[in-house]
Design a protein around this motif. Structure first.
Motif, PDB file in Angstrom:
ATOM      1  N   GLU A 260       0.827  -1.202   0.099  1.00  0.00           N
ATOM      2  CA  GLU A 260      -0.066   0.052   0.162  1.00  0.00           C
ATOM      3  C   GLU A 260       0.841   1.206   0.161  1.00  0.00           C
ATOM      4  OE1 GLU A 260      -3.330   2.149   2.775  1.00  0.00           O
ATOM      5  OE2 GLU A 260      -2.839   0.205   3.192  1.00  0.00           O
ATOM      6  N   LEU A 261       1.857   1.178   0.779  1.00  0.00           N
ATOM      7  CA  LEU A 261       2.942   2.299   0.924  1.00  0.00           C
ATOM      8  C   LEU A 261       3.499   2.495  -0.679  1.00  0.00           C
ATOM      9  CD1 LEU A 261       4.601   2.458   4.318  1.00  0.00           C
ATOM     10  CD2 LEU A 261       2.883   3.974   3.526  1.00  0.00           C
ATOM     11  N   SER A 262       4.159   1.461  -1.038  1.00  0.00           N
ATOM     12  CA  SER A 262       4.556   1.608  -2.405  1.00  0.00           C
ATOM     13  C   SER A 262       3.535   2.158  -3.662  1.00  0.00           C
ATOM     14  CB  SER A 262       5.122   0.245  -2.841  1.00  0.00           C
ATOM     15  OG  SER A 262       6.095  -0.198  -1.824  1.00  0.00           O
ATOM     16  N   LEU A 263       2.407   1.815  -3.450  1.00  0.00           N
ATOM     17  CA  LEU A 263       1.465   2.083  -4.322  1.00  0.00           C
ATOM     18  C   LEU A 263       1.156   3.656  -4.131  1.00  0.00           C
ATOM     19  CD1 LEU A 263      -0.679   1.314  -6.718  1.00  0.00           C
ATOM     20  CD2 LEU A 263      -2.197   1.003  -4.782  1.00  0.00           C
ATOM     21  N   ARG A 264       0.906   4.132  -2.833  1.00  0.00           N
ATOM     22  CA  ARG A 264       0.735   5.537  -2.715  1.00  0.00           C
ATOM     23  C   ARG A 264       1.801   6.421  -3.172  1.00  0.00           C
ATOM     24  NH1 ARG A 264      -1.266   5.740   3.778  1.00  0.00           N
ATOM     25  NH2 ARG A 264      -3.276   4.476   3.304  1.00  0.00           N
ATOM     26  N   THR A 265       3.111   5.868  -2.728  1.00  0.00           N
ATOM     27  CA  THR A 265       4.231   6.622  -3.290  1.00  0.00           C
ATOM     28  C   THR A 265       4.382   6.639  -4.662  1.00  0.00           C
ATOM     29  OG1 THR A 265       5.284   5.834  -1.182  1.00  0.00           O
ATOM     30  CG2 THR A 265       6.934   6.796  -2.881  1.00  0.00           C
TER      31      THR A 265
ATOM     32  N   THR B 230       1.972   6.545  -6.963  1.00  0.00           N
ATOM     33  CA  THR B 230       0.957   7.466  -7.490  1.00  0.00           C
ATOM     34  C   THR B 230       1.109   9.039  -7.170  1.00  0.00           C
ATOM     35  OG1 THR B 230      -0.428   6.955  -5.626  1.00  0.00           O
ATOM     36  CG2 THR B 230      -0.786   5.467  -7.551  1.00  0.00           C
ATOM     37  N   ARG B 231       1.440   8.998  -6.042  1.00  0.00           N
ATOM     38  CA  ARG B 231       2.037  10.522  -5.646  1.00  0.00           C
ATOM     39  C   ARG B 231       3.220  11.085  -6.607  1.00  0.00           C
ATOM     40  NH1 ARG B 231       0.162  14.973  -4.434  1.00  0.00           N
ATOM     41  NH2 ARG B 231       1.766  16.196  -3.099  1.00  0.00           N
ATOM     42  N   ARG B 232       4.358  10.077  -6.789  1.00  0.00           N
ATOM     43  CA  ARG B 232       5.229  10.511  -7.551  1.00  0.00           C
ATOM     44  C   ARG B 232       4.913  10.922  -9.191  1.00  0.00           C
ATOM     45  NH1 ARG B 232      10.539   6.992  -5.778  1.00  0.00           N
ATOM     46  NH2 ARG B 232      10.765   8.230  -3.748  1.00  0.00           N
TER      47      ARG B 232
END
Length: 143
Positions: A58-63, A65-67
């Motif tokens: 989940e953190l990897s996906l959030r990061t 998409t944010r990038r």
């Protein structure tokens, strides 16, 4: 010793009568207690590892998409576009050569060449994806 202690304390309770089924269930419970305890510990560890992996995903996906939202690509120069198009053309030619040889073997019904036919679609897809990126990168440069 237990009898002497019970007599000294005035305890005169007789043990309850236990049937075969209850005794069998009690024996099974006592016999499998160690195995169930180890299984419970292993299941708890696996659940904790699964939660950690889910949190990391989940953190990897959030990061990511944010990038991707914050990315502001700059237009490429003509020289950079030409060099990348040439590299892409050479890679596409190499992929086409390998796929052509594999498809020729497959057409001759050789049994070991199915890998070439199966790898063809992803390889061609990657080449087209790179080509589409170049097209859109060149459009940004025209502004």
């Amino acid at each position: 010793m237990a009898v002497a202690t019970q007599q000294a304390l005035g305890v005169s309770r007789r043990p309850l009568r236990v049937g075969r089924i209850r005794y069998g269930l009690w024996w099974l419970d006592r016999t499998t207690a160690g195995v169930r305890g180890r299984a419970r510990v292993l299941a708890g560890g696996a659940a904790a590892a699964g939660r950690e992996l889910a949190w990391a995903a989940e953190l990897s996906l959030r990061t990511t998409t944010r990038r991707a939202e914050l990315a502001r690509p700059e237009p490429w120069s003509d020289r950079k576009l030409l060099v990348s198009a040439m590299v892409l053309a050479v890679c596409a030619l190499a992929v086409a050569t390998v796929l052509g040889a594999g498809m020729a073997r497959w057409a001759m019904t050789e049994s070991n060449s199915l890998l070439f036919a199966a790898a063809g679609a992803p390889a061609v897809g990657l080449v087209f994806l790179s080509l589409a990126y170049l097209v859109f990168a060149s459009k940004r440069g025209c502004r």
